[in-house]
Design a protein around this motif. Sequence first.
Motif, mmCIF file in Angstrom:
data_model
loop_
_atom_site.group_PDB
_atom_site.id
_atom_site.type_symbol
_atom_site.label_atom_id
_atom_site.label_comp_id
_atom_site.label_asym_id
_atom_site.label_seq_id
_atom_site.Cartn_x
_atom_site.Cartn_y
_atom_site.Cartn_z
ATOM 1 N N ALA A 1 6.761 -7.535 -38.643
ATOM 2 C CA ALA A 1 8.024 -8.190 -38.298
ATOM 3 C C ALA A 1 9.144 -7.658 -39.180
ATOM 4 O O ALA A 1 8.969 -7.466 -40.381
ATOM 5 C CB ALA A 1 7.884 -9.697 -38.475
ATOM 6 N N MET A 2 10.296 -7.390 -38.565
ATOM 7 C CA MET A 2 11.477 -6.965 -39.306
ATOM 8 C C MET A 2 12.511 -8.074 -39.224
ATOM 9 O O MET A 2 12.732 -8.646 -38.154
ATOM 10 C CB MET A 2 12.026 -5.656 -38.731
ATOM 11 N N LYS A 3 13.129 -8.371 -40.341
ATOM 12 C CA LYS A 3 14.092 -9.466 -40.381
ATOM 13 C C LYS A 3 15.227 -9.204 -39.400
ATOM 14 O O LYS A 3 15.829 -8.127 -39.380
ATOM 15 C CB LYS A 3 14.641 -9.635 -41.793
ATOM 16 N N GLY A 4 15.528 -10.190 -38.589
ATOM 17 C CA GLY A 4 16.498 -10.010 -37.521
ATOM 18 C C GLY A 4 17.920 -9.796 -37.974
ATOM 19 O O GLY A 4 18.744 -9.275 -37.224
ATOM 20 N N ASP A 5 18.247 -10.193 -39.204
ATOM 21 C CA ASP A 5 19.622 -10.049 -39.667
ATOM 22 C C ASP A 5 19.846 -8.758 -40.444
ATOM 23 O O ASP A 5 20.901 -8.560 -41.039
ATOM 24 C CB ASP A 5 20.014 -11.248 -40.533
ATOM 25 N N VAL A 6 18.858 -7.870 -40.450
ATOM 26 C CA VAL A 6 18.977 -6.594 -41.152
ATOM 27 C C VAL A 6 19.161 -5.480 -40.123
ATOM 28 O O VAL A 6 18.472 -5.441 -39.103
ATOM 29 C CB VAL A 6 17.730 -6.323 -42.025
ATOM 30 N N LEU A 7 20.085 -4.586 -40.388
ATOM 31 C CA LEU A 7 20.399 -3.496 -39.477
ATOM 32 C C LEU A 7 19.173 -2.632 -39.198
ATOM 33 O O LEU A 7 18.393 -2.319 -40.106
ATOM 34 C CB LEU A 7 21.507 -2.635 -40.092
ATOM 35 N N LEU A 8 19.007 -2.220 -37.939
ATOM 36 C CA LEU A 8 17.929 -1.317 -37.538
ATOM 37 C C LEU A 8 18.536 0.040 -37.209
ATOM 38 O O LEU A 8 19.377 0.154 -36.310
ATOM 39 C CB LEU A 8 17.196 -1.854 -36.306
ATOM 40 N N VAL A 9 18.122 1.077 -37.925
ATOM 41 C CA VAL A 9 18.599 2.439 -37.676
ATOM 42 C C VAL A 9 17.452 3.232 -37.064
ATOM 43 O O VAL A 9 16.457 3.527 -37.731
ATOM 44 C CB VAL A 9 19.096 3.109 -38.967
ATOM 45 N N PRO B 1 15.267 10.797 -30.911
ATOM 46 C CA PRO B 1 16.205 11.439 -29.985
ATOM 47 C C PRO B 1 16.819 10.428 -29.023
ATOM 48 O O PRO B 1 16.197 9.415 -28.669
ATOM 49 C CB PRO B 1 15.324 12.451 -29.244
ATOM 50 N N ALA B 2 18.023 10.726 -28.570
ATOM 51 C CA ALA B 2 18.756 9.792 -27.713
ATOM 52 C C ALA B 2 17.993 9.459 -26.435
ATOM 53 O O ALA B 2 17.996 8.303 -25.987
ATOM 54 C CB ALA B 2 20.124 10.369 -27.372
ATOM 55 N N ALA B 3 17.336 10.442 -25.839
ATOM 56 C CA ALA B 3 16.610 10.189 -24.589
ATOM 57 C C ALA B 3 15.495 9.173 -24.797
ATOM 58 O O ALA B 3 15.297 8.266 -23.971
ATOM 59 C CB ALA B 3 16.043 11.498 -24.040
ATOM 60 N N ALA B 4 14.769 9.308 -25.897
ATOM 61 C CA ALA B 4 13.692 8.359 -26.193
ATOM 62 C C ALA B 4 14.261 6.978 -26.484
ATOM 63 O O ALA B 4 13.703 5.956 -26.060
ATOM 64 C CB ALA B 4 12.869 8.861 -27.377
ATOM 65 N N PHE B 5 15.366 6.931 -27.203
ATOM 66 C CA PHE B 5 16.004 5.649 -27.517
ATOM 67 C C PHE B 5 16.419 4.926 -26.242
ATOM 68 O O PHE B 5 16.213 3.715 -26.106
ATOM 69 C CB PHE B 5 17.219 5.888 -28.415
ATOM 70 N N LYS B 6 16.996 5.649 -25.295
ATOM 71 C CA LYS B 6 17.470 5.020 -24.062
ATOM 72 C C LYS B 6 16.312 4.477 -23.227
ATOM 73 O O LYS B 6 16.444 3.461 -22.540
ATOM 74 C CB LYS B 6 18.299 6.015 -23.257
ATOM 75 N N GLN B 7 15.177 5.131 -23.288
ATOM 76 C CA GLN B 7 14.017 4.669 -22.527
ATOM 77 C C GLN B 7 13.458 3.367 -23.078
ATOM 78 O O GLN B 7 12.991 2.513 -22.327
ATOM 79 C CB GLN B 7 12.929 5.740 -22.533
ATOM 80 N N SER B 8 13.533 3.207 -24.406
ATOM 81 C CA SER B 8 12.950 2.009 -25.016
ATOM 82 C C SER B 8 13.386 1.914 -26.471
ATOM 83 O O SER B 8 13.242 2.879 -27.221
ATOM 84 C CB SER B 8 11.418 2.082 -24.935
ATOM 85 N N HIS B 9 13.914 0.763 -26.858
ATOM 86 C CA HIS B 9 14.269 0.551 -28.260
ATOM 87 C C HIS B 9 14.272 -0.937 -28.579
ATOM 88 O O HIS B 9 14.186 -1.780 -27.684
ATOM 89 C CB HIS B 9 15.626 1.178 -28.603
ATOM 90 N N LEU B 10 14.371 -1.236 -29.853
ATOM 91 C CA LEU B 10 14.377 -2.620 -30.304
ATOM 92 C C LEU B 10 15.768 -3.231 -30.138
ATOM 93 O O LEU B 10 16.788 -2.531 -30.201
ATOM 94 C CB LEU B 10 13.951 -2.701 -31.771
ATOM 95 N N LEU B 11 15.792 -4.522 -29.937
ATOM 96 C CA LEU B 11 17.045 -5.243 -29.756
ATOM 97 C C LEU B 11 17.970 -5.020 -30.954
ATOM 98 O O LEU B 11 17.556 -5.156 -32.104
ATOM 99 C CB LEU B 11 16.754 -6.738 -29.592
ATOM 100 N N TYR C 1 16.653 -1.140 -41.937
ATOM 101 C CA TYR C 1 15.339 -0.571 -41.656
ATOM 102 C C TYR C 1 15.537 0.812 -41.049
ATOM 103 O O TYR C 1 16.495 1.052 -40.305
ATOM 104 C CB TYR C 1 14.564 -1.441 -40.664
ATOM 105 N N LEU C 2 14.608 1.707 -41.344
ATOM 106 C CA LEU C 2 14.658 3.065 -40.820
ATOM 107 C C LEU C 2 13.476 3.253 -39.872
ATOM 108 O O LEU C 2 12.320 3.048 -40.259
ATOM 109 C CB LEU C 2 14.586 4.054 -41.981
ATOM 110 N N ILE C 3 13.765 3.624 -38.634
ATOM 111 C CA ILE C 3 12.741 3.770 -37.598
ATOM 112 C C ILE C 3 12.681 5.238 -37.179
ATOM 113 O O ILE C 3 13.721 5.860 -36.936
ATOM 114 C CB ILE C 3 13.073 2.893 -36.375
ATOM 115 N N ILE D 1 17.125 0.834 -48.158
ATOM 116 C CA ILE D 1 16.167 0.788 -47.053
ATOM 117 C C ILE D 1 15.191 -0.366 -47.272
ATOM 118 O O ILE D 1 14.393 -0.357 -48.206
ATOM 119 C CB ILE D 1 15.411 2.124 -46.928
ATOM 120 N N ARG D 2 15.266 -1.376 -46.410
ATOM 121 C CA ARG D 2 14.372 -2.532 -46.508
ATOM 122 C C ARG D 2 12.939 -2.124 -46.182
ATOM 123 O O ARG D 2 11.975 -2.669 -46.723
ATOM 124 C CB ARG D 2 14.855 -3.631 -45.549
ATOM 125 N N GLY D 3 12.797 -1.155 -45.290
ATOM 126 C CA GLY D 3 11.475 -0.651 -44.932
ATOM 127 C C GLY D 3 11.606 0.482 -43.940
ATOM 128 O O GLY D 3 12.606 0.597 -43.233
#
Length: 444
Positions: free
Chosen positions: A265-273, A277-287, A313-315, A338-340
């Motif tokens: 679980a990643m804390k919802g109030d922490v930025l997700l980076v 690649p953009a194509a993969a991100f558009k197909q599926s990513h976290l809220l 967070y760094l993904i 970086i939180r994680g």
Amino acid sequence: MEIRQFEDKGLSHYSYAVYSEQAGTVILIDPARDVTPYVEFAAAKNAKITGVIETHPHADFVSSHLELHQTTGATIYCSALVGAAYPHTAFDEGDTIQTGELTFKALNTPGHSPDSISIVLEEKGVVKAVFTGDTLFIGDCGRPDLREKAGNLTATRADLARQMYHSLREKLMTLPDDTLVYPAHGAGTLCGKSLGEANHSTIGAEKLTNWSLQDYTEDAFVAELLSQQPYIPKYFPYDVDINRKGAPAMMASLGQVVVITPDAAMKGDVLLVDTRPAAAFKQSHLLHAINLQLTGKFETWLGSVVTPGEMFYLIAEDMTQLKEALRRAASIGYESMIRGGTVYSGGSETMAPVPLDELRKHPEAFTIVDVRMDNEIQAGALLPGSIAIPLDQLRERAHEIPLSKPIVVHCAGGYRSAAGSSIVASALKKQVPVYDLGEDIKTF
């Protein structure tokens, strides 16, 4: 003697190792955060790193000068004006370093910063090269607007521009024409505005071709230097401060970053980076994730979009990419934020392809957001009726975007619009459709 140039392509940064065969020593100039290439170079020469020279506290990357001092015993040299908080020896005009057949001489060359120095290298008394830091670039000179609020010494951009005029003409242009010029940056850096593609030059060649060395009056030079400078990323003052104090060892600092399992679980109030690649991100990513792709100028955009001190967070796509993303974040001193870090394992969010036909026929049916930089926007809009919000300001200004129509985000080539569309989508929380025009902007 051997001069080895090292390049960090992501930051358009050049650093140098100067080897004296006679003394068996290496002097480093403006080293990057990762010490590995310098240690390997010295080992290959069976030489000892005895000195590290900092031309000024850099704004765009974190230097490894303190780590090199701690691990090799090398002396750090910098101008006394830096106000350095690390162990160092002052290196200002009139000071020299002698090692074997080589002599390094300091020149105070303020202009990019009040504490900038250039280093003249002599071999057996003959001038061979000058390491100009961010004072003289190939085809350009350093911008003068980064130290109005940062560093031990501050100065207005106008005052520094005038100092640059004199440093170039009274110090660097007086060197022999065949003196090799080795700058700290190349094309793509934000420390200047119009650098050439070459990685080195000579004083004579620069006198002929570099705009900043031409026959300007002081006032005309200042006006030209101050015009059309690029934006200043959020992280620049932060890195000036880190470099004045000295950064912790990179690998030890990265060792403090927690690598979490993909299903953690990643804390919802922490930025997700999300660095995929953009194509993969558009197909599926976290809220609410934002897409800063690892390709291109990742470090610069990370430090432009994420405010120093903000946790995130760094993904990444896989462990190899995650390690690369962590290393590149550390190159600007962001590893402590970086939180994680984690490998992507799936998300419920998608971004639909832009409806190109409808956009071409009825552009008025969309709100078009241009996320290029101010100097690009001033040259003219690429799509009529667009709202201009530069990418580095978008997180703070997304609320300015009207919600009455679907939103199309564009830049000049695709990287920034991928980031921008993800930022807008995250900020507006599905109130209207958001599209990334991507590389299709080139067809308009």
